[in-house]
Structure formats: C-alpha cells, structure tokens
Design an enzyme around this catalytic site. Structure first.
Site, short mmCIF file in Angstrom:
data_model
loop_
_atom_site.label_atom_id
_atom_site.label_comp_id
_atom_site.label_asym_id
_atom_site.label_seq_id
_atom_site.Cartn_x
_atom_site.Cartn_y
_atom_site.Cartn_z
N GLU A 69 31.08 -47.05 -23.41
CA GLU A 69 30.43 -46.27 -24.46
C GLU A 69 29.15 -45.65 -23.92
O GLU A 69 28.04 -45.93 -24.37
CB GLU A 69 30.20 -47.18 -25.67
CG GLU A 69 31.53 -47.75 -26.16
CD GLU A 69 31.41 -48.76 -27.29
OE1 GLU A 69 30.29 -48.93 -27.82
OE2 GLU A 69 32.43 -49.36 -27.65
N GLU A 106 37.70 -58.85 -35.30
CA GLU A 106 36.73 -58.80 -34.19
C GLU A 106 36.84 -60.11 -33.43
O GLU A 106 36.69 -61.18 -34.02
CB GLU A 106 35.31 -58.60 -34.74
CG GLU A 106 34.19 -58.71 -33.70
CD GLU A 106 34.30 -57.66 -32.59
OE1 GLU A 106 34.27 -56.47 -32.89
OE2 GLU A 106 34.44 -58.07 -31.41
N HIS A 153 39.31 -51.43 -30.63
CA HIS A 153 37.97 -51.06 -30.16
C HIS A 153 37.59 -51.93 -28.97
O HIS A 153 38.10 -53.03 -28.82
CB HIS A 153 36.95 -51.19 -31.29
CG HIS A 153 36.96 -49.99 -32.19
ND1 HIS A 153 35.82 -49.31 -32.54
CD2 HIS A 153 38.00 -49.34 -32.76
CE1 HIS A 153 36.16 -48.29 -33.32
NE2 HIS A 153 37.47 -48.29 -33.47
N GLU A 154 36.71 -51.40 -28.12
CA GLU A 154 36.39 -52.04 -26.84
C GLU A 154 37.69 -52.39 -26.10
O GLU A 154 37.94 -53.53 -25.70
CB GLU A 154 35.51 -53.29 -27.00
CG GLU A 154 34.14 -53.00 -27.60
CD GLU A 154 34.19 -52.80 -29.12
OE1 GLU A 154 34.96 -53.52 -29.76
OE2 GLU A 154 33.47 -51.93 -29.62
N GLU A 167 39.22 -47.06 -29.28
CA GLU A 167 37.89 -46.48 -29.09
C GLU A 167 37.74 -46.20 -27.59
O GLU A 167 38.31 -45.25 -27.09
CB GLU A 167 36.85 -47.45 -29.63
CG GLU A 167 35.45 -46.87 -29.72
CD GLU A 167 34.42 -47.92 -30.06
OE1 GLU A 167 33.48 -47.60 -30.77
OE2 GLU A 167 34.54 -49.08 -29.60
N GLU A 222 29.52 -44.31 -34.09
CA GLU A 222 28.64 -45.42 -34.45
C GLU A 222 27.26 -45.28 -33.80
O GLU A 222 26.26 -45.71 -34.37
CB GLU A 222 29.28 -46.76 -34.09
CG GLU A 222 29.59 -46.93 -32.61
CD GLU A 222 30.40 -48.20 -32.28
OE1 GLU A 222 30.96 -48.81 -33.21
OE2 GLU A 222 30.46 -48.56 -31.10
C1 NOJ Z 1 32.30 -52.38 -32.45
C2 NOJ Z 1 33.26 -51.41 -33.06
O1 NOJ Z 1 33.33 -50.24 -32.28
C3 NOJ Z 1 32.78 -51.10 -34.45
O2 NOJ Z 1 33.58 -50.10 -35.04
C4 NOJ Z 1 32.79 -52.37 -35.25
O3 NOJ Z 1 32.26 -52.11 -36.53
C5 NOJ Z 1 31.95 -53.46 -34.59
N1 NOJ Z 1 32.31 -53.59 -33.20
C6 NOJ Z 1 32.14 -54.81 -35.24
O4 NOJ Z 1 33.42 -55.29 -34.98
CA CA Z 2 32.44 -49.92 -30.07
#
Ligand code: NOJ
Ligand code: CA
Length: 691
Positions: free
Chosen positions: A190, A397, A465-466, A484, A490
C-alpha cells in the site's frame, strides 16, 4: 481444444535430436550455435531464444527483431545440494501451438483468446547425478510466459530452493513505475508509486511496468498461477547494469520454497505492448492459469455494495465494542434498508465478531469467526438482508493469525453457508504471520489457496485485503473475485500527508490493475468534511484529493467485480450524482482503453455484460485535460442517450472539488464527445439506448 502443432512434431524432434548429437560430439559448437532454440508468437513479432552457454542456460527476448531482454540466466540454488545451474546440456525440445477462445464467468471482457506457440526445452547436467529439468515458453502476441518443470527422477526428490536464479536482463535502461518490496511494514503493498530508470531500482514488486526509453515498447514483468511456491519480487540492479533478479519471499527459516518432484513453478510473465493503452485489459496471466474447476458458477455474481466501514476509518465508529460500535443489529439493518432502496447488491459489516477489543494485531489469535458481539445478531441480520434481497458480506480480519483462522475455517464457513451468506471480505493486516513466515512466502501462498478452495467448497465468494498479488487465480477459482493489494481509498480517510495524490489512480490502472481486479472502494462524496479522529489534518486540505466527478469515473476505470459505494449512506442522500453509482455496471463484455498516459490520464469505455449500454470513465492527475472521444465503438445505426457527469464550473481537486454538472444528450456511433476534466478531475458517462 489443443490445435495441432504447426510443424510435424516428428520432424522437429528429429532436427533437435540431430542438433543434440552434433553438440554432444562438439561441445564447443554446442555452446555457440547448436543449442540455440527459438519460438515466436503467432504474429511473428515476439521471439524467445533459449540457449546454453558455458554449461549455463539462458533465455532472451526480441520484438520486431529488436532485443528487449538480453541473455538472462535460468536455474536454482538449493540447500544441501549443488545448484541446478551448471554443466547443462540440451536433451530435447518439443513444440505445441494453441488457438482457442474461452469465456469468463465474469470479468473485464467476456471472451479471451489463448493463441500461442509453445517450446519446451529439456536440459540435464552432463556430470553425475545428471539432474534434469525443463523450461517451457509460451509466446503470445501480447507477451511471453515461461516456467520451470522438474520431472520426478532418482537424483532429485525432495528439495529446498534457497534462490531462484531467474534473471530479466533488460536491453534498455527503461523507465519503471514501481513500489518497493523490501519495506517491513504493515502496508507493504500500500505504497505510492515512484518512477525512475530501471538502473536505480533496488527491490520492487510485480507487476512492474516499464517503458523503453524510445517509447516504442511497454513491458510488464509479473507471474501467473502461483499455487505452491513463494511469491516473486524483483531485486534491482542498484546502479549497476539493467538486470532484475527473481527474489522469493522466505519461510521463517530462510528457505524460499520446499518442493518434491515432479514440480512446476509459477509462470514468469513478460507482457508486451506498443502503447500503454494496449496493456489493459491484460489477459496473458489468465491464459497461463488452468480453466475453472468450479462446475456451476451461476452463484458467483459481481455486485456493488455499501458497508459499515468508512465510519471506522474516519473515526466516527469503532470495530471494537463500546458506545461507537459500528456493527450493531440496528445499524446493519439501516445499511440493508439503504442498499435495498438504492438497488445496491450487498452490505459489508466489519467489526461484528469478537476479537477487536484491545490491540487486535497483538491479539490476533483471539479473533472468533463465529461468535458475534452481543449487540449484533448475525442470524437476524442475515435473515433481514435475505428478506430485502440484499447480500450480507461477512468480514474476516485475521491480522495474520493464520493458524487461528485455519482452525476455524470449516466451522465459520459452514455457519455462513447455513445462514445463506456467500461473500466474505477477509483481511491480513500484519507483517509476518504469527509463526514468523513472510506475508508473501510459500506458507502464505498455501494458506490463501487453501481459503479459496474452502470457500469454493462452501459456495463463498472472496474479496481479500492485504493479499498476495493476483496471479490469475480467478480463472481456476472464479469465486476469488477481488482483492486490495495496493493503496486504496482508506488512505484518504486517514488524511494528513498519507492521502493519495491526484495522479495515484492514473498509475494504478497501468500497474497494479494489470494483475487483476482491485477493491479500491471508490465513491467518497464527503470530500471536504473535517475528520473526527486523532491525527490532525491541515484544515485547508480536502480529505480526498479528487473531484467528485472523478470519484464516479473510478467505477469505470478501476475494475472490480465487487465494487463498493464506500461513503456513509447519509452522504449519498439528496446527491443527484449518486445516480451514476446506482446505474454503473460491475461486469463487462468489452473493454476499450481510449486514451492513457501512465501517471497522467486514462479514458476507458466498457460495455456491460448482457446489455447494450456503455460506460465511460475519464480521470486525470493534477492537470486539467480535454479529450475528443469518437463514439465509434457504439453499435452502428443505433440511437443512444449519453448521461454525462462532468466536473462543474470552477471544479478543482484542491480548492473546489464538489461541483458536478449532470447533462444528457443524444449520441450515436458518429458522435465525437468533447470531455473537459478539471485539475484532479474526471468524467463519468452512461451511454444507454434511447427509449
Ligand atoms: C485493512 C483493510 O484494507 C480495511 O478495508 C479494513 O477495514 C481493515 N483492514 C480492518 O480489517
Ligand atoms: Ca488495507
């Protein structure tokens, strides 16, 4: 269906066996001319050469007779064994040719042509134990893929790769657009992009986009079909020369890849184009992945979604429990009502599950993926969403607590499945895994693949994501939809110096987006409002460094089959421009890149899948721009109406980002549209048949 080889395989084999016999008898000759084999693309423009020189194996690449890659080394270093690199001789070559067209269940384009010539070169060590391996080249009109294949053999069973020796020896000190790969940071993908001559690169990520100094060729180095291997980054020349080296992410003990023969590596891909606008849509990597293993894909559906999400990032809500907890049953129902009323397909709810209190990265092994916070009734919300015809997207997450997640996968996915939930947004905010492995190493590649397979088994679509960079997994597993893996919206929520500059999206389109869809999360209308959180922001700077019209255009430009309307529902109320987000398609039959310059601007037109309407998105960096766009892509003789969302009078990303002028005009295939974009601006157009 495999097409017949263009030349008789018998004759070929005969010729190469003859070369081999001659070369065995005359070792010096063998290294010079005898052991040089070539394969060209169907249009004859791209040609790969494989040769052995002083017992080492090299490949090189030419386009229109001009060298792009000079002889570049192939091979491996292994733990506890001599490198697989030296004293090699040619054993055999085989050829194949393919021309077939396949259909994607969803995508940037519906149909993809796989048209290539293949050459497989098998080599062996002359000295004992005479280990063997092969390199397979597939040469397409839009680039080249090659991989190693190591057959089962007595002298090579289990192995540990400590270095992949693959080189990319560029003939030209091309200009590169890059992000670093050697930053041990949470946000490793990122980053903002830099641009510099290849010769000064240190360690960079792929896809790496390069432009030769004469502007004649664009080159994108990446990989395809990463299944059970480490992800590839590139180590740069650091001022010396122009050679990039494959750089694999390690296990905790430093080993790069553990394997067992028979074994194949991912494809190393080199996409080629005459113009930047010809780079997208990129299908080279898709063609190098196996066809879908999911028989029935009807449940896999692109959609737009809103979410309990932006509030956390601007600090008005929390993931953790407490008075500002975002994921309450009541709040989720409010978002579902909004999605149902506006026709958006899904609602994401983050922070619904136990584990967010305290430092959720430290406490990563405490996340539950089944147990909700007391103020969130998962089953009731799922039912409510179902009754309203809205999809509830579950958030997982992991913070890199991989074993914790894997332990719960079956019970969690079974629960979601039983509640009729078929989409997950997952997250991996962490540097190393809790076991100490690189986020991008073979351990994590196996994990991400395991989750894709499990999700397919339970009928679940994924938005990761990640992630590890996209290597075309979606062809084999179309439930692997978006990810992502780049700096998304963000960063604009967090404000200050961290936001994305106006040029950012014009670079993403020609770099990160070439490997696959991105969940960028466009559609922030709340461009100016003061932030509610801790880190202070210079008050004169807008939160989002685009105009509002550019936020709309990003829906067309940055492709994602799961496309978020990222702002709070209340920020879309009484906003006529929101109509574009409601209307815009998320699945495409055709994509045409009409204008583009990396880091400056992009104009894209896409026709919706199974429908006659086109959508056009134009974005610019901090410069104002004008474009004359012939609508010759429209069906001849058909009457359309263009619904135009343009930067309004005086619009400017920094000083006046909000004005949008919405207008309509009749158009057809003979119309030329004149587009005017403000600094940091954009334009979004829906072109629908006239009623
Ligand atoms: C990073 C993610 O890119 C984001 O979209 C998310 O809200 C946060 N992590 C929490 O999981
Ligand atoms: Ca992220």
């Amino acid at each position: 269906m495999r097409a017949r080889s263009l030349e008789s395989p018998g004759k070929r084999a005969h010729v190469y066996r003859a070369i081999y016999l001659v070369s065995a008898a005359l070792p010096v000759l063998a290294t010079v001319a005898g052991a040089q084999v070539r394969v060209a693309s169907p249009d004859g423009r791209n040609e790969a050469t494989v040769e052995i020189h002083d017992g080492k194996l090299y490949y090189s690449l030419r386009r229109d007779g001009r060298a792009l890659l000079l002889p570049s080394l192939l091979g491996f270093e292994l733990r506890g064994a001599p490198p697989l690199r030296d004293g090699l001789h040619l054993v055999d070559t085989t050829r194949n040719a393919v021309d077939e067209t396949w259909t994607q269940p969803w995508g940037e384009v519906a149909r993809v042509r796989d048209h290539h010539n293949e050459l497989k070169v098998s080599v062996a060590e002359t000295a004992s134990p005479g280990r063997q391996f092969a390199v397979v080249f597939r040469v397409f009109n839009d680039g080249v893929g090659f991989r190693y294949e190591v057959p089962d053999q007595p002298g090579l069973k289990d192995f540990e790769i400590t270095e992949e020796l693959t080189e990319f020896a560029l003939a030209d000190n091309a200009r590169a657009w890059w992000i670093a790969s050697n930053r041990p940071r949470l946000d490793r993908s990122e980053q903002l992009y830099s641009s510099s001559p290849l010769s000064v690169l240190d360690s960079v990520q792929t896809p790496l986009t390069l432009e030769t100094r004469d502007g004649r060729t664009f080159i994108v180095i990446h990989e395809a079909n990463l299944v059970d291997y480490a992800r590839m980054d590139l180590r740069g020349p650091r001022m010396e020369g122009r050679t990039l080296h494959a750089d694999l992410a390690p296990w905790a003990d430093g080993i790069k890849v553990r394997g067992h023969t028979p074994f194949v590596t991912p494809w190393r891909t080199i996409q080629l184009a005459d113009r930047a606008t010809d780079l997208a849509p990129s299908v080279l990597g898709l063609n190098l992945n196996p066809p879908s293993v999911i028989q029935n894909t009807t449940w896999i559906k692109p959609m737009k979604y809103v979410g309990i999400w932006w509030g956390m990032h601007i600090g008005t809500m929390t993931w953790s429990s407490g008075p500002k907890h975002g994921a309450t049953t009541a709040n989720a129902k409010r978002y579902i009502d909004f999605a149902a009323a506006t026709g958006l397909g899904g609602v994401l709810v983050e922070g619904w599950n136990v584990g967010w209190d305290g430092d959720w990265i430290q406490n990563r092994n405490a996340f539950s993926f089944t147990q909700a916070y007391p103020d969130y009734d998962l089953a009731a919300v799922a039912r409510y969403a179902h009754d309203k015809g809205v999809k509830l997207i579950v958030h997982n997450e992991t913070s890199g607590g991989i074993e914790n997640y894997e332990r719960q996968l079956d019970s969690a996915f079974a629960l979601y499945h039983s509640l009729g939930l078929d989409a997950i947004k997952s997250g991996y905010v962490a540097d190393l895994t809790s076991e100490g492995h690189s986020h991008w190493g073979q351990y994590m590649v196996r994990h991400y693949r395991h989750v894709i397979e499990k999700a397919a088994q339970y009928g679940i679509m994924l938005d990761v994501h990640e992630p590890i960079h996209d290597t075309g997994e979606r062809r084999t597993y179309p439930n692997m939809m978006s990810r992502e893996g780049a700096r998304g919206q963000e960063y604009n929520a967090w404000g200050g110096e961290g936001g994305n500059p106006p040029e950012h999206e014009t670079i993403l389109f020609f770099t990160r987006l070439l490997d696959g869809p991105m969940d960028f999360t466009p559609g922030i209308f709340d461009i100016l409002r003061e932030r509610g959180t801790a880190s202070p922001r210079r008050p004169e700077e807008p939160r989002v460094r685009t105009t509002l019209a550019k936020q709309l255009a990003i829906y067309v430009v940055l492709y994602s089959p799961l496309q978020m309307a990222a702002d709070l529902p209340e920020n879309y109320e009484h906003q006529p421009a929101f109509q574009f987000i409601r209307d815009v398609a998320v699945d495409w039959d055709t994509t045409r890149v009409l204008e583009g310059k990396i880091g400056d601007y992009v104009v894209v037109a896409r026709r919706e899948r199974n429908g006659p309407s086109w959508y056009l998105g134009a974005i610019t960096d901090e410069e104002a721009r004008r474009f004359d766009i012939p609508l010759s892509f429209l069906a001849r003789g058909r009457k359309y109406v263009a619904e135009i969302y343009a930067d309004g009078p005086g619009a400017n990303w920094l000083t006046n980002p909000l004005p949008v002028t919405i207008s309509q005009r009749p158009v057809d295939a003979t119309t030329r549209l004149h587009l005017v974009l403000a600094p940091g601006g954009g334009q979004a157009i829906r072109i629908r048949p006239a009623r």
